[in-house]
Structures are given as structure tokens and as C-alpha cells.
Enzyme design. Structure first.
Site, short mmCIF file in Angstrom:
data_model
loop_
_atom_site.label_atom_id
_atom_site.label_comp_id
_atom_site.label_asym_id
_atom_site.label_seq_id
_atom_site.Cartn_x
_atom_site.Cartn_y
_atom_site.Cartn_z
N ASP A 197 -10.37 -3.39 -5.25
CA ASP A 197 -9.68 -2.56 -4.25
C ASP A 197 -10.32 -1.16 -4.21
O ASP A 197 -10.30 -0.43 -5.21
CB ASP A 197 -8.20 -2.45 -4.59
CG ASP A 197 -7.38 -1.87 -3.45
OD1 ASP A 197 -7.94 -1.14 -2.62
OD2 ASP A 197 -6.17 -2.15 -3.39
N HIS A 223 -8.30 -4.68 -1.21
CA HIS A 223 -7.02 -4.24 -0.67
C HIS A 223 -6.45 -5.30 0.27
O HIS A 223 -5.24 -5.39 0.46
CB HIS A 223 -7.22 -2.92 0.07
CG HIS A 223 -5.98 -2.12 0.23
ND1 HIS A 223 -5.32 -1.53 -0.83
CD2 HIS A 223 -5.25 -1.79 1.33
CE1 HIS A 223 -4.26 -0.88 -0.40
NE2 HIS A 223 -4.19 -1.03 0.91
N SER A 267 0.83 -1.20 0.00
CA SER A 267 0.00 0.00 0.00
C SER A 267 0.87 1.26 0.00
O SER A 267 1.60 1.49 -0.96
CB SER A 267 -0.96 -0.03 1.19
OG SER A 267 -1.98 0.93 1.03
#
Length: 555
Positions: free
Chosen positions: A492, A527, A407
Site C-alpha cells: 500500500d 490500497h 481508508s
């Protein structure tokens, strides 16, 4: 919705023991022990779940796609029969007696922005909105006090937070303010008897202080008592209240620290605390110490302890006697300090290292502040300095150094690849935030406005050019790049799959070498991946690294 009938149910569903409940909402004979309300996140297949119990009822939030849009099912805890469903909300909710308080999201940006009260046996459309947050830099969340008498609703941006409380015994009275919205001030709230305990950070008190204020007049600053003063060398990260004790989770010299203070009896005036018992954690140079769920009226504190070489186990601390007992291995600790999958690397001669760069919180609030906004470059140069240190001190060579980040950590990986690609043999960036300018310029993209205080607002000239200087997509150039694996997910909601795809496309177009530039997209998650998919991806990542280091022979 109306109360469900028993029609169509089998005898085993209708008759439990010798008791026939009048309603599916009613707890059967010998119900499951009423559990402390808590949230447990589980992952099955491509489903993410969070659950909480109240008496014989169970509320469970499920996300079936990975896009972090949940349905909350309320069911009979023993039979599993679903009674009601709240659709299209966040996973954040708490019981308020026989009502449920939950957080709804903006359908376009996915920002958690409204708090609702849902009464059982009613339709979702009739739920009462308790609060609407208009400022798009703020998000909402709700949590219960340790004694379960109050719910606290927090509105928070990256630099500011303030709080409301809801009396669980009188949810119909709505929210009342505990702290006010004041720019640059962060607060979180706990409760014990006649006092709210407030953890407060300001620009001057950057490592936070703890104050207590009467429940009867929480906004009266003259009625506050400073329980723990601010210290420049010790960051107060969180507090944990018990009936007779206050547990303070701190960080000093980069390491977690747990200190226990005794509290005066109920009804007595709260006083400033001194001394305290610091839990001893042995001589390990680095470790993690994570609090586990404990009962408010208990004198036992449970802490999950782990190091890079030690799997998690539980310390039980008797707060009355300060006696510390090591218990069996922990099952509810998800702290990343011990990573079992690293064992397959260690037995093959790998050395695993973690870079604590500025922008993290390891060394206190200022360490974090010095890695954001116009100081974001420090994050990249710190990481490069860590890599150079490992090489200079013979832990590895450039030809054998691999890096990995997730991330915002993926942004770090991709950023340093543009700056110093010569330092690394292989790089893995998982769901990386790489198209910084495009994302931050579009307020309709989920959570963009929430991040303005973290990264800056590119509509301002200074921030625009600062972000452009490190945004990975905008800094790919004609040069050699190491073998690179980038992962993304179709659903995501935090980093759109177009970002990693755009970055890899630019790498392939600009690179001047024959190294691999791979993109993998998951269509069954977001995610976050469920357990099996996460293990599969780890195996793929390790295989990629070993292949890049010529540790896997050609077929």
C-alpha cells in the site's frame, strides 16, 4: 528504442489476412474500429490495468504489485505484440496524435509531478518534459477534451487548481496556460470549437460557476462570458460538452441532478444559459446518476442510474427531443450505490445504512469545508449522531450495530471507536489512515505533502494539537472496545502497513475486555484489491461481523 523487426515471429503473427505490414506500428487490414480514446481500469490477479487506444495502437498501464507504480506498454492492438514500454510512471496518460503524454512520479514520495511527451520509436530517456511541478502540495494529471482536439494538464492541491492545454495536432508546441495559479481557486477545462469552457470555484463562488473564454486569449478575463452563474443552493460538480449541447452535473438538496442546455451553432457568440431540461429520475428518495462515456458529436446522453435497492441501468436521453429511454442493465458503471454483496446480509435480517457526514460533498462545498482542518471533529460527531439515531429509532440496538469504513473512512471508524466504543458491537476498518501525526510530520511518506491542505500542517501548533485530539493511534486508552477487524496491504503506497499494525497493537495492549482485535495483511495487493481478493475479503468481513453478532455457531 529502434523499430522492432519481424525476426522470430510466426507466420500467423507476420501475415494478417492478405496484408503484410511494413511495421508492427502499422495497422493491419480491417483493423479494430478506431475507438474513442478512453481509460478503462481492469484488475486481473494481482495486476491493475488502464488502457487507451489510438487507431491500431493500444497503450496499457499495468501495476503488478499494487504499489501504484506502473509500466505503460504500447502494442499493436490486433496482434498484441508489445512495441515499447515506458517504465516507473503513473497510470495517467493520453494519446496526442502518434505521441503519448504521460505523468511521471517522484520516486521517493510517489507524487505525480512531471508531464512528459513520448514520441513513438524513441527511447524513454529522450522523452521531453513538458512541465515540472515544484510545489509539493500539488499533483498533476492529464485528460483529453471531449472533442479530442486538446489535452488539458491540471496541477491541483486540495484547495487550488490551474490548467494548461496542449494542441493534439501540434504537440511539439508544448503546453500553454488556460488558467493561472491563484490560491483558493479551483478550475477545470473543456473545449468546443473556438471556446474553452471553464468550471471555476472560488471562496465566494463556493458552489462554482461556468464561464467561456476564446481559445485565442484564454487568460483575458475581459473576454469571458458567464455561461452559468453561481447558485448558493446548487453545487455544479462537473460539465460535459457535446457538439450542440452542454450537460451540467449538479447536486441539490443532497441529490444528483442532470440538466441539459442547447448551444448556439458553431461560430456564434457564446451566451449565458437559462432554463434547460432537467432529466427526470423518478421518485426514489436517494439515488446516484453517473455519466457514461458518450461521443462528442452525438445527441445521445447516457447516464448510469442506481439506488440502494436497484441495480445499475442506463438512461439514454435524446438531447434534441428531451426523450428519456430506460435501457438494459449497465456494465460500465462502478457507482457504489447498489452493492450486490449486501444481499447476503439483507436475507439474514440486516439493515444497511450509509452515514453522510460533514467532510463529504453531498450537501455542497460548505458541507465538505465543515468537516476538514480544525473542523474535522464534526466528521466523528456526525457519525456518532447517525448511530444514536438508528438506536433511538429502533432500527437496531448497541448489541447489534456494526460499522465499516475504508481508508479515510477507516480513520473515521477507528476515531469513533476511541470516542464511543459503547455504541458498537463490531467494527471493520479497511486500510485505515490511523497514525495521522506521524504520517503528516514526515514529508518523505508518499502523498503526505498533498494532504496538508486537507488535514492541516502539524508543524503548526494549532494544527498539531487538533490532529492529536482525533488521531486514532494517539487516543487509544484503557477501556472496553468492540470486536474489531483491521485490514492492510504490504504494498500500500497510500497508507503504510505500519499504521494499522501499530493501531491494533495498541488496542490489544490497552483494551479491558475479551473481544477480538484482528489484523489481516495482504501481500498480493496495495490500497486497492483485485476482484477475486476483494470478494474473498468481503466474505471474511461478513463472516467476522456475523461471528461477532453470534450468528455463526461455534464448531
Amino acid at each position: 528504442m529502434g523499430e522492432p523487426s519481424f525476426s522470430g515471429l510466426s507466420k500467423s503473427e507476420r501475415v494478417l489476412g492478405e496484408f503484410k505490414p511494413d511495421s508492427l506500428y502499422q495497422t493491419p487490414v480491417k483493423p479494430p474500429k478506431a475507438r474513442k480514446e478512453y481509460h478503462e481500469m481492469k484488475m486481473f490477479g494481482d495486476v491493475r490495468e488502464e488502457e487507451a487506444y489510438y487507431g491500431g495502437l493500444k497503450a496499457e498501464a499495468k501495476d503488478k504489485k499494487g504499489d501504484e507504480i506502473y509500466n505503460i506498454n504500447i502494442s499493436n492492438a490486433q496482434t498484441g505484440i508489445i512495441l515499447e514500454t515506458i517504465e516507473g510512471v503513473t497510470s495517467n496518460f493520453e494519446w496526442a496524435g502518434e505521441a503519448l503524454v504521460y505523468i511521471a512520479m517522484d520516486k521517493e514520495t510517489c507524487r505525480p509531478y512531471e508531464v512528459y511527451l513520448h514520441n513513438l520509436r524513441t527511447k524513454q530517456a529522450s522523452d521531453k518534459c513538458l512541465y515540472h511541478e515544484e510545489d509539493d502540495k500539488f499533483l498533476l494529471y492529464v485528460q483529453a477534451s471531449e472533442d479530442k482536439k486538446f489535452l488539458f494538464v491540471t496541477s491541483a492541491s486540495k484547495t487550488t487548481s490551474f490548467n494548461y492545454y496542449l494542441d493534439v495536432s501540434k504537440p511539439e508546441d508544448g503546453l500553454k496556460a488556460v488558467t493561472l495559479r491563484e490560491k483558493g481557486i479551483d478550475t477545470s477545462v473543456s473545449h468546443r470549437e473556438n471556446y474553452f469552457f471553464i468550471l471555476r470555484r472560488t471562496n465566494e463562488l463556493f458552489n462554482s460557476e461556468v464561464v467561456a473564454c476564446p481559445v485565442a486569449c484564454p487568460l483575458d478575463k475581459t473576454a469571458e462570458t458567464i455561461v452559468l452563474s453561481h447558485r448558493k443552493s446548487v453545487k455544479i460538480q462537473a460539465i460535459q460538452l457535446f457538439e450542440n449541447h452542454l450537460v451540467v452535473h449538479e447536486r441539490e438538496n443532497g441529490l444528483p441532478k442532470v440538466t441539459i442546455y442547447g448551444l448556439l451553432g458553431v461560430g456564434e457568440q457564446v451566451q449565458s444559459l437559462q432554463g434547460g431540461f432537467t432529466v427526470p429520475f423518478g421518485d426514489d428518495p436517494t439515488y446516484s446518476a453517473v455519466p457514461l462515456v458518450s461521443e462528442f458529436n452525438s445527441s445521445i446522453l447516457q447516464i448510469c442510474y442506481s439506488t440502494l435497492k436497484t441495480p445499475p441501468f442506463v438512461y439514454e436521453v435524446d438531447m434534441k427531443t428531451d426523450r428519456v429511454v430506460r435501457k438494459e442493465s449497465a456494465t460500465d458503471c462502478f457507482d457504489p450505490s447498489f452493492e450486490p454483496s449486501w444481499l447476503c446480509l439483507l436475507v439474514r435480517g440486516f439493515i444497511c445504512a450509509i452515514a453522510h457526514v460533514r467532510g463529504g460533498g453531498e450537501m455542497g462545498r460548505q458541507w465538505y469545508e465543515n468537516g476538514k482542518f480544525l473542523k474535522k471533529e464534526n466528521t466523528f460527531t456526525d457519525f456518532i449522531a447517525c448511530a444514536e439515531y438508528l438506536i433511538e429509532n429502533k432500527y437496531c440496538s448497541k448489541e447489534k450495530l456494526s460499522i465499516n469504513g475504508v481508508s479515510a473512512g477507516g480513520l473515521l471508524i477507528c476515531g469513533v471507536l476511541n470516542m464511543r466504543p459503547d455504541l458498537f458491537k463490531a467494527a471493520v476498518a479497511q486500510v485505515p489512515f490511523v497514525d495521522v501525526l506521524t504520517t503528516m510530520l514526515d514529508p518523505t511518506i508518499p502523498i503526505t505533502t498533498l494532504e496538508l491542505e486537507e488535514w492541516g500542517d502539524p508543524r503548526e501548533e494549532v494544527s498539531y494539537y487538533n490532529m492529536k485530539s482525533y488521531s486514532p493511534v494517539d487516543n487509544v486508552k484503557a477501556q472496553n472496545y468492540p470486536n474489531t477487524l483491521v485490514t492492510t496491504a504490504y504494498h500500500d503506497a497510500r497508507v503504510m502497513c505500519s499504521e494499522p499494525a501499530k493501531f491494533v497493537a495498541k488496542l490489544r495492549d490497552q483494551k479491558t475486555d475479551e473481544n477480538l482485535q484482528l489484523l489481516i495483511c495482504s501481500f498480493n495487493g496495495g490500497h486497492f484489491l483485485e476482484r477475486d481478493a476483494e470478494l474473498d475479503q468481503k466474505a471474511l468481513i461478513y463472516a467476522f461481523i456475523m461471528k461477532s453478532l453470534n450468528l455463526i455457531p461455534n464448531p
